[in-house]
Design an enzyme around this catalytic site. Sequence first.
Site, PDB file in Angstrom:
ATOM      1  N   GLU A 187       7.225  11.155   3.099  1.00 53.65           N
ATOM      2  CA  GLU A 187       6.791  11.247   1.702  1.00 53.65           C
ATOM      3  C   GLU A 187       7.714  10.460   0.775  1.00 53.65           C
ATOM      4  OE1 GLU A 187       3.634  12.446   2.721  1.00 53.65           O
ATOM      5  OE2 GLU A 187       3.876  12.493   0.550  1.00 53.65           O
ATOM      6  N   ASP A 216       0.065 -22.452  -7.209  1.00 58.02           N
ATOM      7  CA  ASP A 216      -0.329 -21.129  -6.729  1.00 58.02           C
ATOM      8  C   ASP A 216      -1.294 -20.459  -7.692  1.00 58.02           C
ATOM      9  OD1 ASP A 216       1.276 -21.101  -4.553  1.00 58.02           O
ATOM     10  OD2 ASP A 216       2.892 -19.978  -5.492  1.00 58.02           O
ATOM     11  N   ARG A 221       9.315 -17.985  -0.448  1.00 65.50           N
ATOM     12  CA  ARG A 221       8.552 -19.236  -0.502  1.00 65.50           C
ATOM     13  C   ARG A 221       8.837 -20.010  -1.800  1.00 65.50           C
ATOM     14  NH1 ARG A 221       3.893 -19.170  -3.515  1.00 65.50           N
ATOM     15  NH2 ARG A 221       2.885 -20.790  -2.234  1.00 65.50           N
ATOM     16  N   PRO A 261       4.634   3.649  -3.873  1.00 67.55           N
ATOM     17  CA  PRO A 261       3.374   3.532  -4.615  1.00 67.55           C
ATOM     18  C   PRO A 261       3.540   3.922  -6.083  1.00 67.55           C
ATOM     19  CG  PRO A 261       3.292   5.363  -3.049  1.00 67.55           C
ATOM     20  CD  PRO A 261       4.560   4.627  -2.789  1.00 67.55           C
TER      21      PRO A 261
HETATM   22  C1  LIG Z   1       1.097  10.312   0.777  1.00 69.54           C
HETATM   23  N1  LIG Z   1       2.429   9.725   0.605  1.00 69.54           N
HETATM   24  C2  LIG Z   1       2.595   9.352  -0.799  1.00 69.54           C
HETATM   25  C3  LIG Z   1       3.935   8.759  -1.071  1.00 69.54           C
HETATM   26  C4  LIG Z   1       4.178   7.554  -0.125  1.00 69.54           C
HETATM   27  C5  LIG Z   1       3.976   7.941   1.318  1.00 69.54           C
HETATM   28  C6  LIG Z   1       4.113   6.760   2.262  1.00 69.54           C
HETATM   29  N2  LIG Z   1       5.309   5.957   1.968  1.00 69.54           N
HETATM   30  C7  LIG Z   1       6.572   6.314   2.308  1.00 69.54           C
HETATM   31  C8  LIG Z   1       7.434   5.327   1.852  1.00 69.54           C
HETATM   32  C9  LIG Z   1       6.664   4.314   1.220  1.00 69.54           C
HETATM   33  C10 LIG Z   1       6.955   3.116   0.569  1.00 69.54           C
HETATM   34  C11 LIG Z   1       5.934   2.372  -0.012  1.00 69.54           C
HETATM   35  C12 LIG Z   1       4.616   2.829   0.056  1.00 69.54           C
HETATM   36  C13 LIG Z   1       3.526   2.100  -0.642  1.00 69.54           C
HETATM   37  N3  LIG Z   1       2.250   2.537  -0.578  1.00 69.54           N
HETATM   38  N4  LIG Z   1       1.478   1.734  -1.350  1.00 69.54           N
HETATM   39  C14 LIG Z   1       2.244   0.799  -1.925  1.00 69.54           C
HETATM   40  N5  LIG Z   1       1.796  -0.159  -2.794  1.00 69.54           N
HETATM   41  C15 LIG Z   1       3.553   0.996  -1.485  1.00 69.54           C
HETATM   42  C16 LIG Z   1       4.602   0.128  -1.903  1.00 69.54           C
HETATM   43  N6  LIG Z   1       5.380  -0.643  -2.265  1.00 69.54           N
HETATM   44  C17 LIG Z   1       4.310   4.010   0.732  1.00 69.54           C
HETATM   45  C18 LIG Z   1       5.329   4.756   1.310  1.00 69.54           C
HETATM   46  C19 LIG Z   1       2.611   8.545   1.493  1.00 69.54           C
END
Ligand SMILES: CN1CCC[C@H](Cn2ccc3ccc(-c4n[nH]c(N)c4C#N)cc32)C1
Length: 228
Positions: free
Chosen positions: A112, A169, A154, A85
């Site tokens: 995490e 698209d 795609r 994220p």
């Molecule tokens: C509370 N924590 C915060 C850090 C991330 C934890 C969950 N997590 C672990 C690995 C991982 C990989 C991607 C994503 C992700 N979330 N939203 C997006 N746009 C993503 C993308 N690309 C999320 C992820 C949850």
Amino acid sequence: MRIGVVSIFPSYLEPMRMALLGKAIDRGIVALDTYDLRDWTHDVHRAVDDSPYGGGPGMVMKPTVWGPCLDDVCPDDALLVVPTPAGVPFTQATAQAWSREKHIVFACGRYEGIDQRVIDDAAKRVRVQEVSIGDFVLIGGEVAVIAMVEATVRLIDGVLGNASSHQQDSFSDGLLEGPSYTRPPVWRGLEVPEVLRGGDHAKQQQWRREQSLARTRERRPDLLPPEQ
Ligand SMILES: CN1CCC[C@H](Cn2ccc3ccc(-c4n[nH]c(N)c4C#N)cc32)C1
């Protein structure tokens, strides 16, 4: 294109072997390798995570597992993609650029996330991109990888039946695509726009442009070109 995906839930990635992506694999346009990160663990519990330094919630994925895994599955000429994220936004332009890559390896984190040193160490050897598919938080990287692989593959010649499909698209010309219609011409009192039922292709193209501009203006004014 060769695609490698590392995950502690490799079966989560099976949707990529279905439908159009599955056909691209069957036709040899794409090769998909999935890897179970736990195959690189070295303890009886097959541990892939540990407590975070500095406190905080949850667990962090171990560099001593990820490092040897990426050493084995990510060659120097590959692009390593780490969904997070906290990443750079993944866009249609990203998909376009990745569609020209020969080999992409995706590292799916959970908990995490992955110890940052894994990314920093890999960056000494390969090109690394930490990317995000949107401003929301998922549980892990697998769903993001499926979305990004679909958006990328795609665009590879021969994957979509109708070659022009992806040229119309949303985002391909920077605007949102307009509405689509099919038979019947009237359905529950709702009519297909007359211009689409006629044969004037120039008028239809103009109508579609106007619809795209209107929809973009309403829903994504940030995508509008300066003069619009
Ligand atoms: C509370 N924590 C915060 C850090 C991330 C934890 C969950 N997590 C672990 C690995 C991982 C990989 C991607 C994503 C992700 N979330 N939203 C997006 N746009 C993503 C993308 N690309 C999320 C992820 C949850």
